[in-house]
Design an enzyme around this catalytic site. Structure first.
Site, PDB file in Angstrom:
ATOM      1  CG  ASP A  46      -9.159  56.910 104.406  1.00  0.00           C
ATOM      2  OD1 ASP A  46     -10.217  56.974 105.075  1.00  0.00           O
ATOM      3  OD2 ASP A  46      -8.441  57.907 104.174  1.00  0.00           O
ATOM      4  CE1 TYR A  51      -6.460  63.368 101.938  1.00  0.00           C
ATOM      5  CE2 TYR A  51      -6.796  61.020 101.606  1.00  0.00           C
ATOM      6  CZ  TYR A  51      -6.690  62.105 102.450  1.00  0.00           C
ATOM      7  OH  TYR A  51      -6.817  61.907 103.804  1.00  0.00           O
ATOM      8  CE  LYS A  76     -10.398  60.729 105.189  1.00  0.00           C
ATOM      9  NZ  LYS A  76      -9.604  60.240 104.044  1.00  0.00           N
ATOM     10  CG  HIS A 109     -11.232  65.780 104.900  1.00  0.00           C
ATOM     11  ND1 HIS A 109     -10.675  65.514 103.671  1.00  0.00           N
ATOM     12  CD2 HIS A 109     -10.269  65.442 105.803  1.00  0.00           C
ATOM     13  CE1 HIS A 109      -9.443  65.042 103.832  1.00  0.00           C
ATOM     14  NE2 HIS A 109      -9.174  65.004 105.116  1.00  0.00           N
ATOM     15  CG  LEU A 191       3.273  54.585 111.298  1.00  0.00           C
ATOM     16  CD1 LEU A 191       4.005  54.036 110.083  1.00  0.00           C
ATOM     17  CD2 LEU A 191       3.421  53.650 112.489  1.00  0.00           C
ATOM     18  CB  ILE A 229      -5.949  54.285 107.215  1.00  0.00           C
ATOM     19  CG1 ILE A 229      -6.163  55.606 107.990  1.00  0.00           C
ATOM     20  CG2 ILE A 229      -7.263  53.530 107.113  1.00  0.00           C
ATOM     21  CD1 ILE A 229      -7.046  56.618 107.272  1.00  0.00           C
ATOM     22  CE  LYS A 231       2.103  58.134 102.195  1.00  0.00           C
ATOM     23  NZ  LYS A 231       2.726  59.445 101.929  1.00  0.00           N
ATOM     24  CB  SER A 232       4.078  52.924 102.679  1.00  0.00           C
ATOM     25  OG  SER A 232       5.369  52.861 102.084  1.00  0.00           O
ATOM     26  CB  VAL A 233       4.218  54.965  97.371  1.00  0.00           C
ATOM     27  CG1 VAL A 233       2.977  55.842  97.471  1.00  0.00           C
ATOM     28  CG2 VAL A 233       5.479  55.783  97.686  1.00  0.00           C
ATOM     29  NE  ARG A 237      10.087  52.335 104.485  1.00  0.00           N
ATOM     30  CZ  ARG A 237      10.696  53.513 104.327  1.00  0.00           C
ATOM     31  NH1 ARG A 237       9.994  54.541 103.869  1.00  0.00           N
ATOM     32  NH2 ARG A 237      11.975  53.665 104.629  1.00  0.00           N
ATOM     33  CG  ASN A 241       3.056  49.802 107.126  1.00  0.00           C
ATOM     34  OD1 ASN A 241       4.001  49.736 107.902  1.00  0.00           O
ATOM     35  ND2 ASN A 241       2.867  50.829 106.315  1.00  0.00           N
TER      36      ASN A 241
END
Length: 276
Positions: A46, A51, A76, A109, A191, A229, A231-233, A237, A241
């Site tokens: 997503d 972004y 979006k 969006h 989260l 959805i 998110k983590s980089v 993690r 997830n």
């Protein structure tokens, strides 16, 4: 490799119930982050025009070697591009950045009610859908009032409404409205940007099930029927997830999490947000 269950949208297109979000992932880190997610088993990605990382998503997809029909890609339309003709142009720009010839899901969006353009914008998405350029169309951050206006003035019921949703903002009335009208609920900020991870109910359930607080919250989303959805980089993690399909929360634990709803937002109120 984790196999993620799917949710059938109102046009029978299947969306993975757990995907990977790239909000706030820097453009120069996006390809690496998405590659990590794909390697961990995610098949839904997503992103959004605002972004500014659609190109990185496309790069990771091309380099993955994964067949296109195994992936579900969402982007979006940003607020500045609302309106019929401008929405069509913006779609072309996003598709080019992604390097794709078709999108799986395209969302408006934000509704921007003060601008009063979302109905014309939705008609543009209806054309994209009719032309076969996108497999499903939906909205993001729409309230019941915004959705009802689409029902009254346009032809297609949105397949998805992606909204801020987490245990502190459970949006029960909106979720029930979605269910009544065949709209899938997709949760952004699932989260609460980490605000929930030290909450006693969540940490206690983590101890009970031998899972992290994040895994408990994501499992709650899945069991109440949300598409989610996270998110983590951080590679660990990202893997954590998606590792939420080997346990199930008991009904009383779902109820305990239900008690955490305070109506607290981490993001903007859709009725007043007007940034372009």
């Amino acid at each position: 490799m984790t196999t993620v269950p799917t949710v059938s949208l109102n046009n029978s297109v299947a969306i993975p119930q757990l995907g990977f979000g790239v909000f706030q992932v820097p453009a120069d880190e996006t390809a690496k982050a998405v590659t990590t997610a794909l390697d961990a088993g995610y098949r839904s990605i997503d992103t959004a025009a605002v972004y500014k990382n659609e190109s990185g998503v496309g790069q990771a997809i091309r380099e993955s070697g994964i067949a296109r029909d195994e992936l579900f890609v969402t982007t979006k339309l940003w607020n500045a591009d609302q309106g019929y003709d401008s929405a069509l142009r913006a779609f072309d720009v996003s598709l080019e950045k992604l390097g794709l010839d078709r999108l799986d899901l395209y969302l408006i969006h934000w509704p921007l009610p003060k601008r009063d353009s979302y109905v014309d914008t939705w008609r543009a998405l209806e054309k994209l859908y009719a032309d076969g350029r996108v497999r499903a169309i939906g909205v993001s951050n729409f309230t019941q009032a915004h959705l009802r206006r689409l029902f009254d003035e346009t032809e297609i019921v949105p397949a998805v409404n992606q909204v801020e949703l987490h245990p502190q903002l459970q949006q029960a009335d909106l979720r029930a409205f979605h269910a009544e009208h065949g709209i899938a609920t997709e949760a952004w900020s699932p989260l609460a940007q980490g605000a929930l991870l030290g909450e006693q109910t969540i940490t206690s359930l983590g101890d009970k099930y031998g899972k992290t607080p994040a895994q408990i919250v994501l499992r709650w989303h899945l069991q109440v029927g949300n598409v989610v959805i996270p998110k983590s980089v951080t590679p660990s993690r990202v893997a954590e997830n998606i590792d939420v399909f080997d346990f199930e929360l008991a009904d009383d634990d779902i109820a305990a999490i239900g008690e955490l709803d305070t109506g607290t937002r981490t993001g903007a109120d859709p009725d007043v947000f007007d940034a372009v």
